[in-house]
Design an enzyme around this catalytic site. Structure first.
Site, short mmCIF file in Angstrom:
data_model
loop_
_atom_site.label_atom_id
_atom_site.label_comp_id
_atom_site.label_asym_id
_atom_site.label_seq_id
_atom_site.Cartn_x
_atom_site.Cartn_y
_atom_site.Cartn_z
CB CYS A 8 -0.98 -0.02 1.17
SG CYS A 8 -0.22 0.01 2.80
CG ASN A 11 4.35 -1.74 5.22
OD1 ASN A 11 5.46 -2.05 5.64
ND2 ASN A 11 3.40 -2.62 5.10
CB CYS A 13 -3.74 1.68 7.01
SG CYS A 13 -3.54 3.14 8.07
NE ARG A 14 -4.52 1.54 1.72
CZ ARG A 14 -4.31 2.29 0.65
NH1 ARG A 14 -5.20 2.24 -0.34
NH2 ARG A 14 -3.28 3.08 0.55
CB SER A 15 0.24 -3.50 2.75
OG SER A 15 1.10 -2.60 3.40
CG ASP A 124 -5.18 5.86 2.40
OD1 ASP A 124 -5.27 5.49 3.59
OD2 ASP A 124 -4.23 6.53 1.95
P1 4NP Z 1 -1.79 2.84 4.06
O1 4NP Z 1 -2.41 4.21 4.66
O2 4NP Z 1 -1.24 3.18 2.71
O3 4NP Z 1 -2.98 1.92 3.98
O4 4NP Z 1 -0.74 2.38 5.05
C1 4NP Z 1 -1.69 5.39 4.78
C2 4NP Z 1 -0.83 5.56 5.85
C3 4NP Z 1 -0.14 6.75 5.99
C4 4NP Z 1 -0.30 7.76 5.07
C5 4NP Z 1 -1.15 7.58 3.99
C6 4NP Z 1 -1.84 6.39 3.85
N1 4NP Z 1 0.38 8.98 5.23
O5 4NP Z 1 0.16 9.92 4.44
O6 4NP Z 1 1.23 9.10 6.15
#
Ligand code: 4NP
Length: 156
Positions: A8, A11, A13-15, A124
């Protein structure tokens, strides 16, 4: 051994959740799969997953609290058979690093395993509320069911 990388943006939340869900299914089915996750960005290298994801996973009996963020690297194309991405932006970011067609063919939008050719995103959840995290869980659980089942078939 089959090897799968979940990717994702951050790294956190989703992955990592996808990694935890698939690992739990693989253990239940006694599958010998290597599973890891990474982010296309370097914002959260070395960080634990977002607390909202950890709590959501825990609610479903999955512990992802020990995972730590890392950034996707070109070497991952050599290490993994399949690279599942969460949305079209992850897809473009990973494919932009592919060195050849073989690398590129490893990259798949994870929800295409559930809804073929739909190119649907796992949204997201980072800037949203609790419901967004539960929605991500429901989508990833469906996808990991299909992925784990396909591994049972390929093992037979
Ligand atoms: P992820 O979510 O891609 O599912 O881990 C996010 C985590 C952090 C951020 C964006 C999306 N960020 O902008 O810090």
């Amino acid at each position: 051994m089959n090897s799968i990388l979940m990717v994702c943006l951050g790294n956190i939340c989703r992955s990592p959740l996808a990694e935890g869900i698939l690992r739990s299914k693989a253990e239940k089915l006694n599958l010998n799969i290597r599973i890891d996750s990474a982010g296309t960005a370097n914002y959260h290298v070395g960080d634990a997953p977002d607390n909202r994801t950890v709590l959501n996973a825990q609610k479903h009996g999955i512990d992802i609290s020990k995972l730590r963020g890392r950034q996707f690297s070109i070497e991952d194309f050599d290490e993994f058979d399949t690279i599942f991405v969460m949305d079209s932006s992850n897809y473009s970011d990973v494919v932009s690093l592919a060195r050849n067609e073989n690398d590129k063919h490893k990259v798949e939008l994870i929800l295409n395993r559930v809804y073929p050719n739909s190119n649907m995103a796992v949204p997201d959840p980072y800037f949203g509320g609790e419901q967004g995290f539960e929605n991500v869980f429901i989508l990833l659980e469906k996808a990991c069911d299909v992925i784990a089942d396909s591994m049972v078939v390929s093992k037979e």
